[in-house]
Design a protein around this motif. Sequence first.
Motif, mmCIF file in Angstrom:
data_model
loop_
_atom_site.group_PDB
_atom_site.id
_atom_site.type_symbol
_atom_site.label_atom_id
_atom_site.label_comp_id
_atom_site.label_asym_id
_atom_site.label_seq_id
_atom_site.Cartn_x
_atom_site.Cartn_y
_atom_site.Cartn_z
ATOM 1 N N ARG A 178 0.811 -1.011 -0.363
ATOM 2 C CA ARG A 178 -0.089 -0.468 -0.067
ATOM 3 C C ARG A 178 0.842 1.135 0.020
ATOM 4 O O ARG A 178 0.707 2.447 -1.035
ATOM 5 C CB ARG A 178 -1.131 -0.004 1.136
ATOM 6 C CG ARG A 178 -1.756 1.492 1.773
ATOM 7 C CD ARG A 178 -2.251 1.263 2.841
ATOM 8 N NE ARG A 178 -1.564 1.282 4.042
ATOM 9 C CZ ARG A 178 -1.636 2.660 4.412
ATOM 10 N NH1 ARG A 178 -1.739 3.439 4.045
ATOM 11 N NH2 ARG A 178 -0.824 2.337 5.576
ATOM 12 N N LEU A 179 1.310 1.624 1.125
ATOM 13 C CA LEU A 179 2.583 2.081 0.763
ATOM 14 C C LEU A 179 3.382 2.880 -0.376
ATOM 15 O O LEU A 179 3.549 4.376 -0.618
ATOM 16 C CB LEU A 179 3.731 2.771 2.388
ATOM 17 C CG LEU A 179 3.188 2.673 3.579
ATOM 18 C CD1 LEU A 179 3.857 2.040 4.768
ATOM 19 C CD2 LEU A 179 2.535 3.554 4.021
ATOM 20 N N VAL A 180 4.077 1.354 -0.801
ATOM 21 C CA VAL A 180 4.953 1.961 -2.256
ATOM 22 C C VAL A 180 3.819 1.826 -3.182
ATOM 23 O O VAL A 180 4.230 2.804 -4.382
ATOM 24 C CB VAL A 180 5.393 0.433 -2.201
ATOM 25 C CG1 VAL A 180 6.241 0.399 -3.132
ATOM 26 C CG2 VAL A 180 7.094 -0.004 -1.391
ATOM 27 N N ARG A 181 2.881 2.070 -3.397
ATOM 28 C CA ARG A 181 1.495 1.928 -3.950
ATOM 29 C C ARG A 181 1.596 4.005 -3.963
ATOM 30 O O ARG A 181 1.475 4.389 -5.241
ATOM 31 C CB ARG A 181 0.546 1.212 -3.734
ATOM 32 C CG ARG A 181 -0.668 1.456 -5.419
ATOM 33 C CD ARG A 181 -2.088 0.521 -5.291
ATOM 34 N NE ARG A 181 -2.971 0.956 -4.533
ATOM 35 C CZ ARG A 181 -3.472 0.591 -3.660
ATOM 36 N NH1 ARG A 181 -2.509 -1.328 -3.116
ATOM 37 N NH2 ARG A 181 -3.442 1.009 -2.494
ATOM 38 N N TYR A 182 0.970 4.276 -2.809
ATOM 39 C CA TYR A 182 0.401 5.242 -2.611
ATOM 40 C C TYR A 182 2.052 5.932 -3.125
ATOM 41 O O TYR A 182 1.689 7.344 -3.646
ATOM 42 C CB TYR A 182 0.608 5.884 -1.630
ATOM 43 C CG TYR A 182 -0.787 5.149 -1.106
ATOM 44 C CD1 TYR A 182 -0.983 5.141 0.474
ATOM 45 C CD2 TYR A 182 -1.963 4.738 -1.560
ATOM 46 C CE1 TYR A 182 -2.200 4.752 1.097
ATOM 47 C CE2 TYR A 182 -3.204 4.144 -1.515
ATOM 48 C CZ TYR A 182 -3.256 4.120 -0.010
ATOM 49 O OH TYR A 182 -4.644 3.750 0.194
ATOM 50 N N THR A 183 2.848 5.739 -2.816
ATOM 51 C CA THR A 183 4.530 6.641 -3.179
ATOM 52 C C THR A 183 4.443 7.171 -4.804
ATOM 53 O O THR A 183 4.537 7.734 -5.437
ATOM 54 C CB THR A 183 5.281 6.103 -2.389
ATOM 55 O OG1 THR A 183 5.857 5.743 -1.046
ATOM 56 C CG2 THR A 183 6.693 7.031 -3.027
ATOM 57 N N LEU A 184 4.746 5.815 -5.243
ATOM 58 C CA LEU A 184 4.031 5.866 -6.780
ATOM 59 C C LEU A 184 3.000 6.962 -7.648
ATOM 60 O O LEU A 184 3.903 7.634 -8.533
ATOM 61 C CB LEU A 184 4.335 4.646 -7.396
ATOM 62 C CG LEU A 184 5.591 3.135 -7.130
ATOM 63 C CD1 LEU A 184 5.252 2.269 -7.529
ATOM 64 C CD2 LEU A 184 6.990 3.786 -7.664
ATOM 65 N N PRO A 205 10.732 7.453 0.563
ATOM 66 C CA PRO A 205 9.919 7.901 0.240
ATOM 67 C C PRO A 205 10.835 8.230 -1.796
ATOM 68 O O PRO A 205 10.204 8.058 -2.396
ATOM 69 C CB PRO A 205 8.590 8.459 -0.164
ATOM 70 C CG PRO A 205 8.571 8.418 1.453
ATOM 71 C CD PRO A 205 9.959 8.183 1.781
ATOM 72 N N SER A 206 11.164 10.011 -1.111
ATOM 73 C CA SER A 206 11.522 10.099 -2.377
ATOM 74 C C SER A 206 13.230 9.729 -3.069
ATOM 75 O O SER A 206 12.983 9.616 -4.051
ATOM 76 C CB SER A 206 12.271 12.396 -2.400
ATOM 77 O OG SER A 206 13.515 11.708 -0.581
ATOM 78 N N GLU A 207 13.730 9.568 -1.825
ATOM 79 C CA GLU A 207 14.762 8.146 -2.257
ATOM 80 C C GLU A 207 14.587 6.875 -3.193
ATOM 81 O O GLU A 207 15.010 6.547 -4.189
ATOM 82 C CB GLU A 207 15.655 7.807 -1.463
ATOM 83 C CG GLU A 207 16.885 7.080 -1.557
ATOM 84 C CD GLU A 207 17.775 6.946 -0.791
ATOM 85 O OE1 GLU A 207 17.432 7.693 0.337
ATOM 86 O OE2 GLU A 207 18.905 6.426 -0.865
ATOM 87 N N ILE A 220 6.062 5.966 8.739
ATOM 88 C CA ILE A 220 5.691 7.578 9.159
ATOM 89 C C ILE A 220 6.231 9.131 8.296
ATOM 90 O O ILE A 220 6.278 10.423 8.167
ATOM 91 C CB ILE A 220 6.782 7.583 9.690
ATOM 92 C CG1 ILE A 220 6.703 7.091 11.131
ATOM 93 C CG2 ILE A 220 7.239 9.002 10.314
ATOM 94 C CD1 ILE A 220 7.199 6.410 12.941
ATOM 95 N N GLU A 221 7.534 8.549 7.214
ATOM 96 C CA GLU A 221 7.775 9.355 5.872
ATOM 97 C C GLU A 221 6.783 10.198 5.359
ATOM 98 O O GLU A 221 6.917 11.365 4.714
ATOM 99 C CB GLU A 221 9.179 9.187 4.893
ATOM 100 C CG GLU A 221 10.367 8.960 6.356
ATOM 101 C CD GLU A 221 10.711 8.059 5.472
ATOM 102 O OE1 GLU A 221 11.277 7.549 5.068
ATOM 103 O OE2 GLU A 221 12.902 7.905 6.080
ATOM 104 N N ARG A 222 6.001 9.165 5.083
ATOM 105 C CA ARG A 222 4.657 9.711 4.385
ATOM 106 C C ARG A 222 3.427 10.678 4.878
ATOM 107 O O ARG A 222 2.870 11.130 4.650
ATOM 108 C CB ARG A 222 4.306 8.735 3.486
ATOM 109 C CG ARG A 222 4.600 8.127 1.844
ATOM 110 C CD ARG A 222 3.655 6.624 1.833
ATOM 111 N NE ARG A 222 2.283 7.173 1.454
ATOM 112 C CZ ARG A 222 2.196 7.415 0.740
ATOM 113 N NH1 ARG A 222 2.613 8.626 -0.732
ATOM 114 N NH2 ARG A 222 0.856 8.359 0.252
#
Lengths: 138, 196
Positions: free
Chosen positions: A21-27, A114-116, B145-147
């Motif tokens: 979920r977190l990776v999907r949202y980041t992308l 996330p940015s990295e 947390i970073e998000r």
Amino acid sequence: MTEPDELITTLIVDDVPGLRRLVRYTLEDDGRFLVVGEAEDGLQAIERARELRPRLVLLDLSMPKMDGLEALPSILQVSPDSIVLVLSGFSEDRLGPIAGRFGAMGYIQKGVAPSELLARILSLMGETNGDVPASGLC
Amino acid sequence: METWTLSLGANGVIALAYFIIAWTILSGIGRSGQILANPLGVATGFIFLTCALGHAAHAIHLVLPIWGLEVAEGLAAREHFADWHIWAIDGVTAMIAVWYLTLRSRFPALVRGSKLFEDIRQRQTQALEIHDNVVQGLAEAKLAIERGEQEAGLEKLGETLERSRKIITDLMGPAGSEIELGPGDLRRRAAAGGQK
């Protein structure tokens, strides 16, 4: 804004739903990626790759039923144009070369910001001539 | 001195060295309960044992005529072993056998064999458990947390902390076991958090 057909279609493979979920949202927040599917083990990853032919596969290594190293060659067989990047908690020094021998184009350690994560993905795709869109957001 | 006696001496030395080597390997494997788990070690031990028996038989055959036993065969053997090629090769073999025996400190590696392999496999299993339950959890918490997902991140941190404690406790061994912790067992080499 990136045109729909320029978006990097992505398959996320990880047995941890929260991480997927977190990776999907980041992308998706970046605007250059379109997550077309998810898989929770190597077997599902192969099937999804066969159906979806994604440009990018983010592949975890330690998974039930079939791990990432087992699935890698089959993913590339059913979707030869996919770029597979390993996204794993294991040290890159230890597993990176092994993943490379099985066909991974790059290795990213979990735990990066996330940015990295985005920067590493785009950089590795750029190195493999993955035709990275110039920018995501308008 | 008759030259067959050179072969007699060499075969005697080889037999003795090979018996010692075979005993060291096979007894070590037997003591560590690896007779079935370390076939390479067992086979190596038996190669030395059977070769020891062969060379011992040569030596015995050469001396039997002294006591009037198997005279014709023994004298024929003496004639055969008088050939310089034979005693020269036996001599070199004897030197190598003694040299191998002096390398006894390395026999434990041969005995450890599959036990070492099992230890590595056990560590890999433990590493996978730590990875799945700790590293994954921390990576997820950090990303959350970073998000900006503080609550989800802190919840994941709490879960990961509990799983870590359980893993450590399990690794320490059960309470009341033969390796119960006591004073000095928890002494660290350096302060926690200092290693990079």
